[in-house]
Scaffold this motif. Structure first.
Motif, PDB file in Angstrom:
ATOM      1  N   LYS A  87      24.761 114.430  48.237  1.00 36.66           N
ATOM      2  CA  LYS A  87      25.782 113.554  48.941  1.00 36.66           C
ATOM      3  C   LYS A  87      25.346 113.280  50.319  1.00 36.66           C
ATOM      4  CE  LYS A  87      30.874 113.171  49.626  1.00 36.66           C
ATOM      5  NZ  LYS A  87      30.938 113.020  51.015  1.00 36.66           N
ATOM      6  N   LYS A  88      25.038 114.273  51.055  1.00 39.47           N
ATOM      7  CA  LYS A  88      24.836 114.308  52.634  1.00 39.47           C
ATOM      8  C   LYS A  88      23.367 113.466  52.727  1.00 39.47           C
ATOM      9  CE  LYS A  88      22.612 117.582  54.746  1.00 39.47           C
ATOM     10  NZ  LYS A  88      22.176 118.618  55.635  1.00 39.47           N
ATOM     11  N   VAL A  89      22.613 113.610  51.856  1.00 46.38           N
ATOM     12  CA  VAL A  89      21.422 112.662  52.105  1.00 46.38           C
ATOM     13  C   VAL A  89      21.483 111.169  51.837  1.00 46.38           C
ATOM     14  CG1 VAL A  89      19.017 112.196  50.943  1.00 46.38           C
ATOM     15  CG2 VAL A  89      19.671 114.591  51.720  1.00 46.38           C
ATOM     16  N   HIS A  90      22.194 111.034  50.728  1.00 42.29           N
ATOM     17  CA  HIS A  90      22.788 109.633  50.342  1.00 42.29           C
ATOM     18  C   HIS A  90      23.519 108.907  51.310  1.00 42.29           C
ATOM     19  CE1 HIS A  90      21.787 110.634  45.771  1.00 42.29           C
ATOM     20  NE2 HIS A  90      20.644 110.547  46.511  1.00 42.29           N
ATOM     21  N   GLU A  91      24.144 109.523  52.122  1.00 42.52           N
ATOM     22  CA  GLU A  91      25.201 108.970  53.070  1.00 42.52           C
ATOM     23  C   GLU A  91      24.620 108.834  54.622  1.00 42.52           C
ATOM     24  OE1 GLU A  91      28.554 111.207  52.952  1.00 42.52           O
ATOM     25  OE2 GLU A  91      29.438 110.300  51.016  1.00 42.52           O
ATOM     26  N   GLN A  92      23.343 109.439  54.578  1.00 41.52           N
ATOM     27  CA  GLN A  92      22.603 109.586  56.062  1.00 41.52           C
ATOM     28  C   GLN A  92      22.419 108.088  56.437  1.00 41.52           C
ATOM     29  OE1 GLN A  92      19.312 111.965  55.835  1.00 41.52           O
ATOM     30  NE2 GLN A  92      20.379 113.619  56.611  1.00 41.52           N
ATOM     31  N   VAL A  93      22.399 107.687  57.801  1.00 47.08           N
ATOM     32  CA  VAL A  93      21.910 106.530  58.275  1.00 47.08           C
ATOM     33  C   VAL A  93      20.536 106.734  58.916  1.00 47.08           C
ATOM     34  CG1 VAL A  93      22.326 104.655  60.268  1.00 47.08           C
ATOM     35  CG2 VAL A  93      24.291 105.814  58.871  1.00 47.08           C
ATOM     36  N   PRO A  94      19.665 105.988  58.472  1.00 49.22           N
ATOM     37  CA  PRO A  94      17.902 106.282  58.889  1.00 49.22           C
ATOM     38  C   PRO A  94      18.037 105.947  60.444  1.00 49.22           C
ATOM     39  CG  PRO A  94      18.267 104.638  57.028  1.00 49.22           C
ATOM     40  CD  PRO A  94      19.654 104.962  57.422  1.00 49.22           C
ATOM     41  N   ASP A  95      17.247 106.983  61.015  1.00 54.10           N
ATOM     42  CA  ASP A  95      17.021 107.116  62.160  1.00 54.10           C
ATOM     43  C   ASP A  95      15.758 106.280  62.560  1.00 54.10           C
ATOM     44  OD1 ASP A  95      16.448 107.518  65.031  1.00 54.10           O
ATOM     45  OD2 ASP A  95      16.933 109.688  64.881  1.00 54.10           O
ATOM     46  N   LYS A  96      15.633 105.110  63.319  1.00 53.02           N
ATOM     47  CA  LYS A  96      14.645 104.303  63.259  1.00 53.02           C
ATOM     48  C   LYS A  96      13.684 104.552  64.611  1.00 53.02           C
ATOM     49  CE  LYS A  96      16.479 100.561  60.729  1.00 53.02           C
ATOM     50  NZ  LYS A  96      16.901  99.023  60.928  1.00 53.02           N
ATOM     51  N   ARG A  97      14.130 105.388  65.314  1.00 55.04           N
ATOM     52  CA  ARG A  97      13.281 106.123  66.420  1.00 55.04           C
ATOM     53  C   ARG A  97      12.052 106.586  66.065  1.00 55.04           C
ATOM     54  NH1 ARG A  97      17.504 109.810  69.556  1.00 55.04           N
ATOM     55  NH2 ARG A  97      17.591 110.426  67.307  1.00 55.04           N
ATOM     56  N   GLU A  98      10.888 106.347  66.725  1.00 55.60           N
ATOM     57  CA  GLU A  98       9.855 106.860  66.379  1.00 55.60           C
ATOM     58  C   GLU A  98       9.631 108.559  66.560  1.00 55.60           C
ATOM     59  OE1 GLU A  98       4.896 106.464  67.133  1.00 55.60           O
ATOM     60  OE2 GLU A  98       6.248 105.224  68.160  1.00 55.60           O
ATOM     61  N   ALA A  99       9.410 109.226  65.695  1.00 55.17           N
ATOM     62  CA  ALA A  99       9.525 110.875  65.874  1.00 55.17           C
ATOM     63  C   ALA A  99       8.092 111.155  66.448  1.00 55.17           C
ATOM     64  CB  ALA A  99       9.792 111.367  64.508  1.00 55.17           C
ATOM     65  N   LYS A 100       8.285 112.279  67.494  1.00 51.47           N
ATOM     66  CA  LYS A 100       6.833 112.726  67.809  1.00 51.47           C
ATOM     67  C   LYS A 100       6.082 113.531  66.802  1.00 51.47           C
ATOM     68  CE  LYS A 100       8.433 112.868  72.651  1.00 51.47           C
ATOM     69  NZ  LYS A 100       8.558 114.037  73.813  1.00 51.47           N
ATOM     70  N   ARG A 101       6.834 114.141  65.955  1.00 49.03           N
ATOM     71  CA  ARG A 101       6.221 114.842  64.728  1.00 49.03           C
ATOM     72  C   ARG A 101       6.665 114.451  63.450  1.00 49.03           C
ATOM     73  NH1 ARG A 101       3.642 119.494  65.843  1.00 49.03           N
ATOM     74  NH2 ARG A 101       3.963 120.546  67.930  1.00 49.03           N
ATOM     75  N   PHE A 102       5.723 114.247  62.662  1.00 56.17           N
ATOM     76  CA  PHE A 102       5.957 113.668  61.308  1.00 56.17           C
ATOM     77  C   PHE A 102       5.634 114.534  60.229  1.00 56.17           C
ATOM     78  CE2 PHE A 102       2.076 111.914  62.562  1.00 56.17           C
ATOM     79  CZ  PHE A 102       1.370 111.846  61.322  1.00 56.17           C
ATOM     80  N   LEU A 103       5.845 114.327  58.894  1.00 54.86           N
ATOM     81  CA  LEU A 103       5.457 114.832  57.579  1.00 54.86           C
ATOM     82  C   LEU A 103       4.550 114.008  57.114  1.00 54.86           C
ATOM     83  CD1 LEU A 103       8.742 116.608  56.409  1.00 54.86           C
ATOM     84  CD2 LEU A 103       6.965 117.585  57.902  1.00 54.86           C
ATOM     85  N   PRO A 104       3.201 114.397  56.704  1.00 56.10           N
ATOM     86  CA  PRO A 104       2.212 113.441  56.025  1.00 56.10           C
ATOM     87  C   PRO A 104       2.691 113.286  54.493  1.00 56.10           C
ATOM     88  CG  PRO A 104       1.253 115.671  56.267  1.00 56.10           C
ATOM     89  CD  PRO A 104       2.466 115.731  56.986  1.00 56.10           C
ATOM     90  N   ARG A 105       2.490 112.156  53.794  1.00 57.70           N
ATOM     91  CA  ARG A 105       2.900 112.072  52.380  1.00 57.70           C
ATOM     92  C   ARG A 105       2.121 113.080  51.544  1.00 57.70           C
ATOM     93  NH1 ARG A 105       2.120 106.732  54.436  1.00 57.70           N
ATOM     94  NH2 ARG A 105      -0.246 106.988  54.114  1.00 57.70           N
ATOM     95  N   ASP A 106       0.911 113.441  51.883  1.00 56.59           N
ATOM     96  CA  ASP A 106       0.267 114.431  51.169  1.00 56.59           C
ATOM     97  C   ASP A 106       0.063 115.659  52.065  1.00 56.59           C
ATOM     98  OD1 ASP A 106      -1.359 116.237  49.739  1.00 56.59           O
ATOM     99  OD2 ASP A 106      -2.582 115.019  49.325  1.00 56.59           O
ATOM    100  N   PRO A 107       0.733 116.773  52.048  1.00 58.76           N
ATOM    101  CA  PRO A 107       0.605 118.160  52.990  1.00 58.76           C
ATOM    102  C   PRO A 107      -0.393 118.860  52.477  1.00 58.76           C
ATOM    103  CG  PRO A 107       2.444 118.465  51.039  1.00 58.76           C
ATOM    104  CD  PRO A 107       1.773 116.956  50.928  1.00 58.76           C
ATOM    105  N   ARG A 108      -1.155 118.705  51.490  1.00 57.88           N
ATOM    106  CA  ARG A 108      -2.273 119.659  51.501  1.00 57.88           C
ATOM    107  C   ARG A 108      -3.769 119.164  51.751  1.00 57.88           C
ATOM    108  NH1 ARG A 108      -1.761 123.855  48.355  1.00 57.88           N
ATOM    109  NH2 ARG A 108      -3.794 123.701  47.393  1.00 57.88           N
ATOM    110  N   THR A 109      -4.540 120.017  52.500  1.00 59.26           N
ATOM    111  CA  THR A 109      -5.646 119.504  52.869  1.00 59.26           C
ATOM    112  C   THR A 109      -6.504 120.839  52.963  1.00 59.26           C
ATOM    113  OG1 THR A 109      -7.124 118.280  54.232  1.00 59.26           O
ATOM    114  CG2 THR A 109      -5.003 119.447  55.408  1.00 59.26           C
TER     115      THR A 109
END
Length: 215
Positions: A118-140
């Motif tokens: 419920k919390k995730v579905h009600e979230q408003v996207p934050d369009k500010r550019e984040a300094k850190r991010f999660l890659p689509r594929d986290p394994r390397t």
């Protein structure tokens, strides 16, 4: 090893069948394989992971150490608390965990899953550019100075560095490459270590450069 936060949830099964709820989405967490004791103090190493999906029966996660079928896993997610189970099936980049829960524990987890959905579905996207991010594929792969390669899990990344979790305990200052990006270990974390790149990278290119080398 972990502490579970009590969210004060006391669901009543007569109102809702909590055992049927499921959440598909990402959530950062950490896990250990308790049967694998390290030489330092007899504690099992703790690794970072990313949740892919969870129900009151199964959990799917991506992590640096996959474990074997039947092996015990203790995992912790801020959203869901402490979760224990055994590996039901190994995946190319993670594992499926069959949860070991009593009916009461299953009810409580079901209520947490429903609340988080419920919390995730009600979230408003934050369009500010984040300094850190999660890659689509986290394994390397990490490449060490002697050419050895070690699988790793990317916790998060920025244009100047990356935090990873791996079955490795390098010293501060150790040079290594994560994917094709070269840097040095600058900090130890609870579930891994941080590497500072030798050069600041362009945001648009970082993720491609972190991909495992193809040679």
């Amino acid at each position: 090893m972990f502490q579970e936060a009590d969210e004060g949830l006391s669901p009543r099964r007569s109102e809702f069948d909590w055992h049927d709820v499921r959440f598909i989405g990402a959530a950062a967490g950490r896990y250990a394989l308790p049967d694998r004791r390290s030489a330092q103090g007899g504690k099992a190493p703790v690794y970072a992971c990313r949740l892919s999906s969870i129900s009151t029966k199964l959990l799917v996660a991506v992590g640096p150490v996959l474990g074997k079928t039947g092996e015990l896993v203790s995992a912790f997610f801020d959203e869901f608390g402490m979760i224990k189970g055994r590996i039901h099936r190994s995946l190319p980049e993670g594992f499926v965990l069959e949860l070991t829960l009593s009916d009461k524990e299953r009810d409580k987890l079901g209520a947490k899953i429903a609340w988080h959905k419920k919390k995730v579905h009600e979230q408003v996207p934050d369009k500010r550019e984040a300094k850190r991010f999660l890659p689509r594929d986290p394994r390397t792969l990490i490449t060490l100075g002697d050419g050895a390669r070690v699988p790793c899990f990317i916790i998060d990344v920025s244009c100047s560095g990356v935090a990873v979790s791996a079955d490795l305990e390098p010293s501060i200052g150790t040079p290594m490459a994560v994917g094709k990006l070269v840097g040095r270990v600058v900090r130890h974390l609870e579930v891994g270590f941080a590497i500072q790149f030798l050069q600041v990278q362009e945001r648009e290119r970082v993720e491609a450069l972190l991909a495992p080398p193809q040679d």
